[in-house]
Design a protein around this motif. Structure first.
Motif, PDB file in Angstrom:
ATOM      1  N   MET A 162      38.909  36.952  51.377  1.00 33.53           N
ATOM      2  CA  MET A 162      40.203  37.619  51.498  1.00 33.53           C
ATOM      3  C   MET A 162      40.189  38.635  52.642  1.00 33.53           C
ATOM      4  SD  MET A 162      41.983  35.969  49.374  1.00 33.53           S
ATOM      5  CE  MET A 162      40.863  34.578  49.447  1.00 33.53           C
ATOM      6  N   ALA A 163      39.069  39.308  52.860  1.00 33.69           N
ATOM      7  CA  ALA A 163      38.957  40.245  53.989  1.00 33.69           C
ATOM      8  C   ALA A 163      39.106  39.487  55.310  1.00 33.69           C
ATOM      9  CB  ALA A 163      37.615  40.979  53.943  1.00 33.69           C
ATOM     10  N   ALA A 164      38.580  38.278  55.375  1.00 32.12           N
ATOM     11  CA  ALA A 164      38.646  37.476  56.606  1.00 32.12           C
ATOM     12  C   ALA A 164      40.076  37.102  56.992  1.00 32.12           C
ATOM     13  CB  ALA A 164      37.790  36.222  56.458  1.00 32.12           C
ATOM     14  N   ILE A 165      40.990  37.108  56.017  1.00 27.14           N
ATOM     15  CA  ILE A 165      42.390  36.791  56.337  1.00 27.14           C
ATOM     16  C   ILE A 165      43.262  38.050  56.379  1.00 27.14           C
ATOM     17  CG2 ILE A 165      42.313  34.407  55.526  1.00 27.14           C
ATOM     18  CD1 ILE A 165      43.755  35.433  52.946  1.00 27.14           C
ATOM     19  N   GLY A 166      42.622  39.217  56.255  1.00 28.89           N
ATOM     20  CA  GLY A 166      43.352  40.464  56.412  1.00 28.89           C
ATOM     21  C   GLY A 166      43.932  41.065  55.158  1.00 28.89           C
ATOM     22  N   LEU A 167      43.411  40.683  54.000  1.00 29.19           N
ATOM     23  CA  LEU A 167      43.866  41.298  52.755  1.00 29.19           C
ATOM     24  C   LEU A 167      42.869  42.359  52.311  1.00 29.19           C
ATOM     25  CD1 LEU A 167      45.187  38.229  50.731  1.00 29.19           C
ATOM     26  CD2 LEU A 167      46.516  39.931  51.993  1.00 29.19           C
ATOM     27  N   GLU A 168      43.376  43.460  51.800  1.00 29.41           N
ATOM     28  CA  GLU A 168      42.536  44.555  51.333  1.00 29.41           C
ATOM     29  C   GLU A 168      42.236  44.393  49.845  1.00 29.41           C
ATOM     30  OE1 GLU A 168      44.758  48.111  52.177  1.00 29.41           O
ATOM     31  OE2 GLU A 168      44.224  48.052  54.306  1.00 29.41           O
ATOM     32  N   PHE A 169      40.978  44.601  49.502  1.00 29.10           N
ATOM     33  CA  PHE A 169      40.565  44.562  48.100  1.00 29.10           C
ATOM     34  C   PHE A 169      41.128  45.792  47.389  1.00 29.10           C
ATOM     35  CE2 PHE A 169      37.403  45.798  44.839  1.00 29.10           C
ATOM     36  CZ  PHE A 169      37.519  44.692  44.013  1.00 29.10           C
ATOM     37  N   VAL A 170      41.713  45.581  46.210  1.00 34.71           N
ATOM     38  CA  VAL A 170      42.218  46.677  45.393  1.00 34.71           C
ATOM     39  C   VAL A 170      41.261  46.926  44.232  1.00 34.71           C
ATOM     40  CG1 VAL A 170      44.121  47.481  43.928  1.00 34.71           C
ATOM     41  CG2 VAL A 170      44.615  46.219  46.042  1.00 34.71           C
ATOM     42  N   GLU A 171      41.046  45.880  43.424  1.00 34.66           N
ATOM     43  CA  GLU A 171      40.135  46.018  42.285  1.00 34.66           C
ATOM     44  C   GLU A 171      39.872  44.658  41.648  1.00 34.66           C
ATOM     45  OE1 GLU A 171      41.699  47.910  38.646  1.00 34.66           O
ATOM     46  OE2 GLU A 171      43.680  47.763  39.569  1.00 34.66           O
ATOM     47  N   VAL A 172      38.843  44.637  40.817  1.00 32.84           N
ATOM     48  CA  VAL A 172      38.581  43.476  39.988  1.00 32.84           C
ATOM     49  C   VAL A 172      38.740  43.938  38.540  1.00 32.84           C
ATOM     50  CG1 VAL A 172      36.057  43.829  39.948  1.00 32.84           C
ATOM     51  CG2 VAL A 172      36.993  41.576  39.441  1.00 32.84           C
ATOM     52  N   ARG A 173      39.419  43.129  37.757  1.00 31.73           N
ATOM     53  CA  ARG A 173      39.599  43.422  36.337  1.00 31.73           C
ATOM     54  C   ARG A 173      38.892  42.323  35.545  1.00 31.73           C
ATOM     55  NH1 ARG A 173      46.008  44.765  36.667  1.00 31.73           N
ATOM     56  NH2 ARG A 173      45.797  46.592  38.000  1.00 31.73           N
ATOM     57  N   GLU A 174      37.994  42.734  34.707  1.00 32.13           N
ATOM     58  CA  GLU A 174      37.209  41.780  33.919  1.00 32.13           C
ATOM     59  C   GLU A 174      37.706  41.750  32.481  1.00 32.13           C
ATOM     60  OE1 GLU A 174      35.559  39.725  35.435  1.00 32.13           O
ATOM     61  OE2 GLU A 174      34.556  40.616  37.158  1.00 32.13           O
ATOM     62  N   THR A 175      39.011  41.577  32.308  1.00 28.61           N
ATOM     63  CA  THR A 175      39.610  41.570  30.974  1.00 28.61           C
ATOM     64  C   THR A 175      39.787  40.162  30.410  1.00 28.61           C
ATOM     65  OG1 THR A 175      41.774  41.644  32.017  1.00 28.61           O
ATOM     66  CG2 THR A 175      40.831  43.752  31.339  1.00 28.61           C
TER      67      THR A 175
END
Length: 188
Positions: A162-175
């Motif tokens: 996702m970083a390679a296409i220009g999206l910023e990581f927000v969070e991962v939810r393990e629910t």
């Protein structure tokens, strides 16, 4: 997944097995949101999301004409007018530019033939600054998830792609019971 496997998408134990109701809650949709369900298949998620965005719409994207035909039939049966079936391609989901609030991809990203091109097209569809991608994939880090390794992703892999296409990581939810829910956003 080919259209021949459509019944598997609608299996009765899917909500419990995958925690689909929890996933939908985690999206925190607003009534006016425009949501794109990429790899919509039979519309399992599309038709569950539509009532949550009564003044918005759900773009149910699939690359298989047979699945889009199935989406249209289901839409006719259930009368939800804010679901719009969309025939995409392996490189372009045919979404409007800078107009989508949430893109949902459930267990489909790992199947993309052209993930970079598709990812770039998705990025362009997200609203700058607020558009979010909710990427759901089976946990590759967990050997107890009973899915073939080829159908899983790690958090690290998803973040890099996702970083390679220009999206910023927000969070991962393990629910969810077996899948990661990774959230990314399109920067301004």
């Amino acid at each position: 997944m080919g259209h021949e496997g459509a019944d598997w998408l609608e299996r009765a134990d899917r909500p419990q097995e995958e925690g689909t109701n929890a996933l939908i809650k985690e999206l925190h949709l607003k009534p006016t949101d425009v949501v794109a369900d990429i790899g919509a298949g039979t519309g399992f998620f599309s038709f569950r999301l539509a009532p949550l965005v009564p003044r918005g719409r759900v773009l149910a994207v699939d690359i298989q004409p047979e699945m889009v035909a199935e989406l249209r039939q289901r839409q006719t049966r259930n009368g939800l007018r804010n679901v719009e079936p969309v025939l995409g391609t392996t490189t372009d989901p045919h979404l409007p530019a800078s107009a989508v609030d949430v893109v949902l991809i459930v267990d489909a990203y790992h199947e993309f033939d052209h993930p970079r091109e598709m990812g770039q097209a998705i990025r362009q569809a997200l609203r700058p600054g607020t558009g979010r991608l909710a990427l759901v994939e089976y946990r590759a880090e967990d050997p107890n998830v009973p899915i073939k390794a080829i159908h899983k992703m790690t958090v690290e892999q998803a973040r890099k792609e996702m970083a390679a296409i220009g999206l910023e990581f927000v969070e991962v939810r393990e629910t969810l019971p077996q899948q990661h829910l990774l959230l990314f956003r399109r920067p301004q």
